[in-house]
Design a protein around this motif. Structure first.
Motif, PDB file in Angstrom:
ATOM      1  N   MET A 184      28.860  44.400  52.095  1.00  0.00           N
ATOM      2  CA  MET A 184      28.675  45.739  51.544  1.00  0.00           C
ATOM      3  C   MET A 184      28.581  45.655  50.018  1.00  0.00           C
ATOM      4  SD  MET A 184      31.167  49.048  51.735  1.00  0.00           S
ATOM      5  CE  MET A 184      32.145  48.417  50.399  1.00  0.00           C
ATOM      6  N   THR A 185      27.620  46.363  49.484  1.00  0.00           N
ATOM      7  CA  THR A 185      27.448  46.355  48.038  1.00  0.00           C
ATOM      8  C   THR A 185      28.107  47.586  47.427  1.00  0.00           C
ATOM      9  OG1 THR A 185      25.386  45.144  48.182  1.00  0.00           O
ATOM     10  CG2 THR A 185      25.734  46.419  46.205  1.00  0.00           C
ATOM     11  N   THR A 186      29.066  47.344  46.570  1.00  0.00           N
ATOM     12  CA  THR A 186      29.713  48.483  45.910  1.00  0.00           C
ATOM     13  C   THR A 186      29.161  48.685  44.506  1.00  0.00           C
ATOM     14  OG1 THR A 186      31.420  47.075  45.012  1.00  0.00           O
ATOM     15  CG2 THR A 186      31.869  48.085  47.140  1.00  0.00           C
ATOM     16  N   GLY A 187      28.541  47.622  43.984  1.00  0.00           N
ATOM     17  CA  GLY A 187      27.894  47.735  42.680  1.00  0.00           C
ATOM     18  C   GLY A 187      28.855  47.956  41.527  1.00  0.00           C
ATOM     19  N   ASP A 188      30.069  47.431  41.643  1.00  0.00           N
ATOM     20  CA  ASP A 188      31.032  47.591  40.558  1.00  0.00           C
ATOM     21  C   ASP A 188      30.753  46.567  39.456  1.00  0.00           C
ATOM     22  OD1 ASP A 188      33.080  48.060  38.881  1.00  0.00           O
ATOM     23  OD2 ASP A 188      34.649  47.322  40.230  1.00  0.00           O
ATOM     24  N   ARG A 189      29.819  46.919  38.591  1.00  0.00           N
ATOM     25  CA  ARG A 189      29.399  45.974  37.562  1.00  0.00           C
ATOM     26  C   ARG A 189      30.486  45.708  36.538  1.00  0.00           C
ATOM     27  NH1 ARG A 189      23.427  46.955  36.735  1.00  0.00           N
ATOM     28  NH2 ARG A 189      23.832  46.573  34.546  1.00  0.00           N
ATOM     29  N   ASP A 190      31.467  46.584  36.457  1.00  0.00           N
ATOM     30  CA  ASP A 190      32.516  46.382  35.448  1.00  0.00           C
ATOM     31  C   ASP A 190      33.186  45.027  35.590  1.00  0.00           C
ATOM     32  OD1 ASP A 190      31.890  48.843  34.566  1.00  0.00           O
ATOM     33  OD2 ASP A 190      33.694  49.847  35.323  1.00  0.00           O
ATOM     34  N   LYS A 191      33.253  44.555  36.852  1.00  0.00           N
ATOM     35  CA  LYS A 191      33.875  43.255  37.111  1.00  0.00           C
ATOM     36  C   LYS A 191      33.232  42.154  36.258  1.00  0.00           C
ATOM     37  CE  LYS A 191      36.468  40.442  39.562  1.00  0.00           C
ATOM     38  NZ  LYS A 191      37.918  40.462  39.350  1.00  0.00           N
ATOM     39  N   LEU A 192      31.923  42.300  36.016  1.00  0.00           N
ATOM     40  CA  LEU A 192      31.189  41.281  35.262  1.00  0.00           C
ATOM     41  C   LEU A 192      31.605  41.230  33.799  1.00  0.00           C
ATOM     42  CD1 LEU A 192      27.683  42.025  36.770  1.00  0.00           C
ATOM     43  CD2 LEU A 192      29.072  39.991  37.171  1.00  0.00           C
ATOM     44  N   PHE A 193      32.219  42.299  33.362  1.00  0.00           N
ATOM     45  CA  PHE A 193      32.593  42.377  31.944  1.00  0.00           C
ATOM     46  C   PHE A 193      34.093  42.203  31.750  1.00  0.00           C
ATOM     47  CE2 PHE A 193      28.495  44.288  32.537  1.00  0.00           C
ATOM     48  CZ  PHE A 193      27.758  43.659  31.554  1.00  0.00           C
ATOM     49  N   THR A 194      34.750  41.637  32.773  1.00  0.00           N
ATOM     50  CA  THR A 194      36.175  41.326  32.642  1.00  0.00           C
ATOM     51  C   THR A 194      36.317  39.870  32.173  1.00  0.00           C
ATOM     52  OG1 THR A 194      36.300  40.644  34.959  1.00  0.00           O
ATOM     53  CG2 THR A 194      36.852  42.935  34.455  1.00  0.00           C
ATOM     54  N   PRO A 195      37.359  39.582  31.386  1.00  0.00           N
ATOM     55  CA  PRO A 195      37.538  38.209  30.892  1.00  0.00           C
ATOM     56  C   PRO A 195      37.844  37.231  32.028  1.00  0.00           C
ATOM     57  CG  PRO A 195      39.035  39.751  29.784  1.00  0.00           C
ATOM     58  CD  PRO A 195      38.402  40.487  30.911  1.00  0.00           C
ATOM     59  N   PHE A 196      37.645  35.968  31.741  1.00  0.00           N
ATOM     60  CA  PHE A 196      37.975  34.921  32.710  1.00  0.00           C
ATOM     61  C   PHE A 196      38.556  33.746  31.946  1.00  0.00           C
ATOM     62  CE2 PHE A 196      37.043  31.101  35.186  1.00  0.00           C
ATOM     63  CZ  PHE A 196      37.633  31.459  36.389  1.00  0.00           C
ATOM     64  N   GLU A 197      39.679  33.261  32.430  1.00  0.00           N
ATOM     65  CA  GLU A 197      40.350  32.163  31.726  1.00  0.00           C
ATOM     66  C   GLU A 197      40.634  31.031  32.692  1.00  0.00           C
ATOM     67  OE1 GLU A 197      43.651  33.462  29.446  1.00  0.00           O
ATOM     68  OE2 GLU A 197      44.012  31.488  28.580  1.00  0.00           O
ATOM     69  N   THR A 198      40.263  29.832  32.279  1.00  0.00           N
ATOM     70  CA  THR A 198      40.625  28.655  33.066  1.00  0.00           C
ATOM     71  C   THR A 198      40.614  27.440  32.155  1.00  0.00           C
ATOM     72  OG1 THR A 198      40.198  27.428  35.109  1.00  0.00           O
ATOM     73  CG2 THR A 198      38.280  28.003  33.820  1.00  0.00           C
ATOM     74  N   ALA A 199      41.503  26.521  32.424  1.00  0.00           N
ATOM     75  CA  ALA A 199      41.524  25.237  31.712  1.00  0.00           C
ATOM     76  C   ALA A 199      41.401  25.410  30.200  1.00  0.00           C
ATOM     77  CB  ALA A 199      40.399  24.340  32.230  1.00  0.00           C
ATOM     78  N   GLY A 200      42.033  26.423  29.682  1.00  0.00           N
ATOM     79  CA  GLY A 200      42.023  26.603  28.228  1.00  0.00           C
ATOM     80  C   GLY A 200      40.777  27.280  27.687  1.00  0.00           C
ATOM     81  N   LEU A 201      39.799  27.579  28.548  1.00  0.00           N
ATOM     82  CA  LEU A 201      38.602  28.316  28.113  1.00  0.00           C
ATOM     83  C   LEU A 201      38.843  29.787  28.389  1.00  0.00           C
ATOM     84  CD1 LEU A 201      35.291  26.717  29.434  1.00  0.00           C
ATOM     85  CD2 LEU A 201      35.965  27.029  27.060  1.00  0.00           C
ATOM     86  N   ARG A 202      38.683  30.627  27.361  1.00  0.00           N
ATOM     87  CA  ARG A 202      38.878  32.067  27.603  1.00  0.00           C
ATOM     88  C   ARG A 202      37.570  32.785  27.325  1.00  0.00           C
ATOM     89  NH1 ARG A 202      40.562  37.092  26.235  1.00  0.00           N
ATOM     90  NH2 ARG A 202      42.016  37.928  27.781  1.00  0.00           N
ATOM     91  N   LEU A 203      36.876  33.145  28.405  1.00  0.00           N
ATOM     92  CA  LEU A 203      35.591  33.839  28.272  1.00  0.00           C
ATOM     93  C   LEU A 203      35.828  35.337  28.205  1.00  0.00           C
ATOM     94  CD1 LEU A 203      34.804  31.044  29.640  1.00  0.00           C
ATOM     95  CD2 LEU A 203      32.883  32.279  30.636  1.00  0.00           C
ATOM     96  N   ARG A 204      35.069  36.017  27.348  1.00  0.00           N
ATOM     97  CA  ARG A 204      35.268  37.475  27.227  1.00  0.00           C
ATOM     98  C   ARG A 204      34.634  38.226  28.389  1.00  0.00           C
ATOM     99  NH1 ARG A 204      31.412  37.860  21.848  1.00  0.00           N
ATOM    100  NH2 ARG A 204      29.981  36.274  22.588  1.00  0.00           N
TER     101      ARG A 204
END
Ligand SMILES: Cc1cc2nc3c(=O)[nH]c(=O)nc-3n(C[C@H](O)[C@H](O)[C@H](O)COP(=O)(O)O)c2cc1C
Length: 384
Positions: free
Chosen positions: A1-21
């Motif tokens: 099912m597609t909910t189309g919540d694009r906001d998720k794409l603009f949430t930060p992501f952090e792993t292994a010391g890399l912090r993406l905005r």
């Protein structure tokens, strides 16, 4: 099912010391704007423009490692791919990294050895012998390169010796250490598309009967040793990204791993070598990787290794890369599907290639609802 919540794409992501905005990664794209291996003036602003317009992480164009046979005349384009050794190139890379950081972005170099795909007798060191696990290009009936290119690469050469393999692993390590010294935020290894690392993974180019060849796990030894050497030459917390593909320039329908079990066996030693993030290179991010499931390659890699994964292919565009050279291609908005798959945990990050080449402001426009610049093949020839 597609909910189309694009906001998720603009949430930060952090792993292994890399912090993406956010979740957007600029895919590695060869540009051939580095005569003699030294990035030309426009390269710094080319990357900085994209960082300033919200790209979370930039993976550079493929950069030849510090080995004479790493690059050929044609890096599938025209012949001016960069290197990451020597004062002149390192000074330029330091400036490029500084510019991206000043714009709020992160940047990692894609370390590349063309191996099997380098045209013999070409490149910055034409005399260097070919670097091929078994001396062969692989099958020739499905190659995705022009006929004159195929004619130049199809003849067999002498397989790499054990000590030559050690030299190449050391070259990856030297280039990785240089990358850290000039301020890059991590390393991306090109383990895909039929180039050297991938040619060890694929049974059609690796027919060795020593420890570098054999079953899926044995064929992964070279990749694992490269990862281990890069880790040792950098730092325990220096992020390492590994790009893997089933497809090869020798054959778009190829598979290094025929089944999920084989994929698991192949990726386990590479992951154990010290990979922090896998990058699953596919033509379309949504194409099912194996029969019986809708899940794409990125999802399988995440499930089998437990590592964060980048997906790629066809984001923002109506046609995949190869088709776009021959068929009308338009910008299209398929981010709802990307957002859904991230929300469902299939993958973590999404890489964007051609759309970001066409339009440096693409990520920002996607956030703010602007119309992206149109697809145009000429964009491949500029540093706009
Ligand atoms: C001009 C161009 C150059 C590329 N060069 C590289 C490269 O150096 N290394 C690599 O791993 N992939 C390379 N690719 C593949 C891209 O990283 C990406 O996987 C592919 O374009 C699919 O993404 P897209 O559909 O968003 O364009 C290149 C693609 C393009 C269009």
């Amino acid at each position: 099912m597609t909910t189309g919540d694009r906001d998720k794409l603009f949430t930060p992501f952090e792993t292994a010391g890399l912090r993406l905005r956010n979740r957007f990664v600029m895919a590695p794209m060869t540009r051939n704007f580095a005569p003699d291996g030294i990035p030309s003036d426009g390269v710094a602003s080319y990357y900085a423009r994209r960082a300033a317009a919200d790209v979370g992480l930039i993976v550079t164009e493929g950069i030849g490692v510090d080995h004479p046979a790493a690059l050929g005349r044609e890096s599938m384009g025209g012949g001016a791919s960069p290197v990451l050794h020597g004062d002149a190139a390192l000074t330029r890379w330091r400036d490029i990294v500084t510019g991206v950081h000043a714009a709020g972005g992160l940047i990692v170099p894609q370390l590349w050895h063309q191996g099997v795909i380098r045209v013999p007798g070409t490149g910055y060191h034409p005399q260097a012998p070919s670097a091929r696990p078994s001396g062969i290009w692989g099958p020739t009936d499905k190659a995705m390169v022009p006929p004159d290119y195929l004619a130049a690469v199809r003849d067999p050469s002498t397989p790499l010796t054990d000590s030559e393999i050690g030299d190449i692993i050391a070259a990856f390590a030297r280039s990785a250490a240089n990358a850290r010294a000039v301020g890059f935020d991590g390393i991306a290894l090109h383990g895909a598309h039929g180039y050297l690392i991938d040619s060890f993974l694929w049974g059609h180019t690796n027919m060795r009967d020593d420890r570098w060849g054999g079953d899926a796990a044995a064929r992964a030894l070279f990749a694992a040793e490269v990862v281990r050497a890069v880790r040792a030459a950098t730092a325990p917390d220096f992020p390492i990204i590994f790009r893997f593909s089933q497809w090869k320039l020798q054959d778009y329908d190829a598979r290094s791993a025929q089944t999920p079990d084989e994929l698991a066996a192949m990726l386990a030693p590479i992951a154990d070598g010290g990979v922090d993030i896998f990058d699953a290179s596919t033509r379309l991010f949504s194409t099912p990787a194996f029969e019986g499931s809708d899940m794409g390659l990125a999802g399988w890699i995440k499930r089998l290794t437990g590592k964060p994964v980048i997906a790629v292919g066809g984001v923002g565009l109506s046609k995949d890369l190869q088709s776009s050279f021959a068929q009308p291609t338009v910008m299209t908005d398929n981010l709802a599907l990307v957002a859904d798959r991230i929300a469902q945990g299939e993958f973590d990050l999404i890489a964007v290639g051609r759309a970001l080449l066409m339009d440096p402001l693409w990520v920002r426009k996607m956030r703010d609802g602007g119309a992206p610049d149109p697809f145009r093949l000429e964009a491949y020839a500029t540093l706009d």
